[in-house]
Design an enzyme around this catalytic site. Structure first.
Site, PDB file in Angstrom:
ATOM      1  N   ASP A   1       0.640  -1.031  -0.022  1.00 42.64           N
ATOM      2  CA  ASP A   1       0.096   0.236  -0.569  1.00 42.64           C
ATOM      3  C   ASP A   1       1.579   0.985  -0.011  1.00 42.64           C
ATOM      4  O   ASP A   1       1.711   0.814   0.785  1.00 42.64           O
ATOM      5  CB  ASP A   1      -0.914   0.040   0.934  1.00 42.64           C
ATOM      6  CG  ASP A   1      -1.803   0.977   1.597  1.00 42.64           C
ATOM      7  OD1 ASP A   1      -2.988   1.490   1.031  1.00 42.64           O
ATOM      8  OD2 ASP A   1      -1.896   2.044   2.593  1.00 42.64           O
TER       9      ASP A   1
ATOM     10  N   GLU B   1       2.117  -0.261  -5.061  1.00 42.59           N
ATOM     11  CA  GLU B   1       1.278   0.416  -5.816  1.00 42.59           C
ATOM     12  C   GLU B   1       1.983   2.074  -5.848  1.00 42.59           C
ATOM     13  O   GLU B   1       2.105   3.021  -4.915  1.00 42.59           O
ATOM     14  CB  GLU B   1      -0.276   1.077  -4.692  1.00 42.59           C
ATOM     15  CG  GLU B   1      -1.020   1.266  -5.061  1.00 42.59           C
ATOM     16  CD  GLU B   1      -1.740   2.655  -4.080  1.00 42.59           C
ATOM     17  OE1 GLU B   1      -1.338   2.569  -2.765  1.00 42.59           O
ATOM     18  OE2 GLU B   1      -2.713   2.941  -4.769  1.00 42.59           O
TER      19      GLU B   1
HETATM   20  C1  LM2 Z   1      -3.956   3.637  -0.327  1.00 44.83           C
HETATM   21  N1  LM2 Z   1      -3.019   3.555  -1.139  1.00 44.83           N
HETATM   22  O1  LM2 Z   1      -1.698   4.835  -1.011  1.00 44.83           O
HETATM   23  C2  LM2 Z   1      -5.069   2.874  -0.148  1.00 44.83           C
HETATM   24  O2  LM2 Z   1      -5.256   2.539  -1.051  1.00 44.83           O
HETATM   25  C3  LM2 Z   1      -5.807   3.760   0.289  1.00 44.83           C
HETATM   26  O3  LM2 Z   1      -7.104   3.413  -0.087  1.00 44.83           O
HETATM   27  C4  LM2 Z   1      -6.062   4.520   1.497  1.00 44.83           C
HETATM   28  O4  LM2 Z   1      -6.760   5.820   1.876  1.00 44.83           O
HETATM   29  C5  LM2 Z   1      -4.716   5.572   1.586  1.00 44.83           C
HETATM   30  N2  LM2 Z   1      -3.978   4.663   0.500  1.00 44.83           N
HETATM   31  C6  LM2 Z   1      -3.686   5.780   2.862  1.00 44.83           C
HETATM   32  O5  LM2 Z   1      -3.427   3.320   3.415  1.00 44.83           O
HETATM   33  C7  LM2 Z   1      -7.796   5.365   2.395  1.00 44.83           C
HETATM   34  C8  LM2 Z   1      -9.010   6.161   2.150  1.00 44.83           C
HETATM   35  C9  LM2 Z   1      -8.715   7.910   3.187  1.00 44.83           C
HETATM   36  C10 LM2 Z   1      -8.572   7.721   4.443  1.00 44.83           C
HETATM   37  C11 LM2 Z   1      -7.342   6.238   3.860  1.00 44.83           C
HETATM   38  C12 LM2 Z   1      -7.162   6.680   5.841  1.00 44.83           C
HETATM   39  O6  LM2 Z   1      -9.177   6.438   0.665  1.00 44.83           O
HETATM   40  O7  LM2 Z   1     -10.144   8.489   2.107  1.00 44.83           O
HETATM   41  O8  LM2 Z   1      -8.426   9.001   4.957  1.00 44.83           O
HETATM   42  O9  LM2 Z   1      -6.946   5.267   3.786  1.00 44.83           O
HETATM   43  O10 LM2 Z   1      -8.015   5.876   6.793  1.00 44.83           O
HETATM   44  C13 LM2 Z   1      -9.132   8.477   6.705  1.00 44.83           C
HETATM   45  C14 LM2 Z   1      -9.720  10.148   6.052  1.00 44.83           C
HETATM   46  C15 LM2 Z   1      -9.103  11.108   5.949  1.00 44.83           C
HETATM   47  C16 LM2 Z   1      -8.082  11.560   7.139  1.00 44.83           C
HETATM   48  C17 LM2 Z   1      -7.087  10.705   7.017  1.00 44.83           C
HETATM   49  C18 LM2 Z   1      -6.436  10.351   8.305  1.00 44.83           C
HETATM   50  O11 LM2 Z   1     -10.828   9.586   4.566  1.00 44.83           O
HETATM   51  O12 LM2 Z   1      -9.945  12.472   5.470  1.00 44.83           O
HETATM   52  O13 LM2 Z   1      -7.185  12.289   6.763  1.00 44.83           O
HETATM   53  O14 LM2 Z   1      -8.522   8.933   7.603  1.00 44.83           O
HETATM   54  O15 LM2 Z   1      -6.802  10.603   9.509  1.00 44.83           O
HETATM   55  C19 LM2 Z   1      -7.388  13.982   7.546  1.00 44.83           C
END
Ligand code: LM2
Ligand code: CA
Length: 476
Positions: free
Chosen positions: A212, A238
């Site tokens: 990731d 990735e």
């Molecule tokens: C990835 N690849 O590089 C994953 O495929 C992707 O799904 C991940 O994001 C990202 N990197 C981090 O591993 C997902 C999702 C985000 C989410 C993060 C962390 O798409 O929206 O972020 O996981 O859970 C969330 C909140 C975001 C916040 C963050 C940190 O949506 O608003 O940022 O948590 O608290 C302030």
């Protein structure tokens, strides 16, 4: 080498070392087979361990060689799917299941010749200020007892913690992605913890990893971790976008092709755009075929408009067929659940664990609307499983007999297979010249009969947004 023979050779190698009184320096791991272009994988997005275990008999029979599991480690609790991308510890315990269930899945899947790959989050820990993980581990941002302390995290050189300039590699790699605590993998004690996690998984029989956010980890530091595992371990990084270049990562493993996701969206988002797509020169410009995992969608692009998704089922179906039909890459199919809220994960019960997943009735591109949370089970769609067999039957044979008529387009794969698509609104009846031996074949898509005449020509009836595919192994 076939699978039993490979086992035998490995056993002999170990035995002869013992006879010579030598011991191998590297630790020995359970058997794993590096992925090849003939193999087909599937991302079982957010499927629980117990459900994957139950599905592995189907996966094996359908010809899937490997399945990718969502991040299994302890993460922040919460119903959002993305909580799994915020690690708190490397205990295998999350809403996807327990360590015992994980191990049982790996073992059962192996017995069905399906290897398990794991999505590993090595770039960061959770971004939350403090809290308790799913398995009860207490943490605060930058303090993870027994793992990491503040000086194990990167100090962003810009003074602002978040990545701002997405063209600056140093920022991309040393600043925080989405505010997630960014591990300093230039430190050997940090790499050692991550390698210990990878080794644990490998010892449980896991065959390889999706890395990731790999572009956010310097390639040379990731390579130092990769080099501490055995050479049979598969790594798929990735690496999205131009910076850093993907080539830094395929130098020691595979990359996912985000260009492929985009290409599939472009080709399959409107009528009649397939013309010219059986172009070897185009494939030669992409990342090397033996280093590249091709895919139609993943959990991110399914939500950000970047990919064809189950919401456009006929397009998703044909994009998956095309991905399995061409001589490029190591295909990974995608299977997921329906949603109307981008954040919503699969439903968990009162224990915090997900109940068993079951596929919707009448799974396939003609299913119609879904309720949020229903399991779409694209991995069971008949055209997709049919094309796994096609993919294996045609091997690396070249494009031949390219055919086009209006919005319909087809190509052969040497003398071993032929596939034709209709991405138009009107049905097409046509006679297509192939290089296939004369005979009656079973269409890999519909299960119907296709007859190839003595001169290699075949008559097909292609309904709007369907395909027909035959190969030497589908000859009756
Ligand atoms: C990835 N690849 O590089 C994953 O495929 C992707 O799904 C991940 O994001 C990202 N990197 C981090 O591993 C997902 C999702 C985000 C989410 C993060 C962390 O798409 O929206 O972020 O996981 O859970 C969330 C909140 C975001 C916040 C963050 C940190 O949506 O608003 O940022 O948590 O608290 C302030
Ligand atoms: Ca980083």
């Amino acid at each position: 080498m076939n699978k039993p023979l490979r086992r035998l050779v490995a056993a002999f190698a170990t035995a002869s070392l013992a006879v010579l009184g030598l011991s191998a320096c590297a630790p020995s791991y359970p058997e794993a087979t590096p992925i090849t272009n003939d193999m087909v994988g599937v991302q079982m997005n957010m499927w629980s361990f117990a459900s994957i275990e139950a599905e592995c008999e189907f996966l094996g029979q359908a010809g899937y060689d490997w399945a990718l599991v969502s991040p299994p480690q302890e993460s922040i609790p919460g119903g959002e799917w993305w909580s799994h991308y915020q690690p708190v510890s490397y205990k295998i315990d999350s809403s996807l299941g327990t360590e015992a269930q994980f191990k049982s899945m790996v073992k059962t899947c192996k017995s069905h010749d399906v290897q398990i790959m794991v999505d590993v989050v090595l770039n960061h820990m959770t971004g939350q200020m403090n809290g308790k993980g799913f398995a009860g581990t207490e943490f605060s941002k930058y303090e993870f007892a027994g793992l990491y302390a503040t000086d194990d995290f990167n100090q962003c050189p810009t003074g602002v913690s978040q990545i701002e300039d997405w063209s600056n590699v140093e920022e991309i790699q040393k600043c925080e992605l989405l505010g997630l605590a960014d591990l300093n993998t230039s430190k050997s004690n940090v790499r050692d913890k991550l390698v210990a996690y990878l080794r644990d998984l490998r010892n449980m029989g896991v065959a390889g990893f999706r890395v990731d956010a790999a572009k956010h980890i310097p390639a040379n530091e990731l390579k130092q971790m990769v080099d501490q595992l055995d050479g049979n371990t598969t790594f798929i990084s990735e690496v999205i976008g131009e910076m850093p270049p993907q080539s830094e990562y395929y130098a020691f493993g595979h990359v996912f092709s985000f260009d492929w996701i985009t290409q599939m969206r472009n080709i399959f988002s409107s009528n009649g755009l397939l013309g010219g797509s059986a172009d070897q020169n185009y494939f030669d410009m992409l990342s090397p075929s033996d280093k590249t995992v091709t895919l139609v969608s993943n959990h991110d692009t399914e939500r950000n408009g970047g990919a064809v998704t189950y919401m456009f089922p006929k397009a998703f179906n044909l994009a998956s067929v095309f991905t399995l039909a061409v001589p490029y890459g190591k295909p990974m199919m995608y299977s997921s659940y329906a949603f109307n809220d981008n954040d919503q994960g699969p439903f968990a019960d009162f224990t915090g664990y997900q109940p068993k997943e079951t596929c919707v009735a009448n799974y396939g591109p003609d299913h119609g609307a879904y309720e949020p949370g229903e399991w779409v089970c694209q991995h069971r769609w008949p055209a997709i499983t049919g094309m796994i067999a096609f993919h294996k039957a045609v091997g690396d044979s070249k494009f031949t007999n390219i055919w086009q008529e209006g919005d319909a387009y087809g190509f052969g794969r040497g003398k071993l297979g032929y596939v034709a698509f209709n991405t138009g609104d009107t049905d097409v009846a046509a006679t297509i010249k192939t290089s296939m031996p004369a005979g009656t074949y079973t269409d890999r898509i519909s299960g119907g009969d296709v007859v190839v005449a003595a001169d290699g020509s075949m008559q097909v009836a292609l309904a709007s947004w369907t395909a027909v595919a035959i190969d030497v192994k589908s000859k009756k």
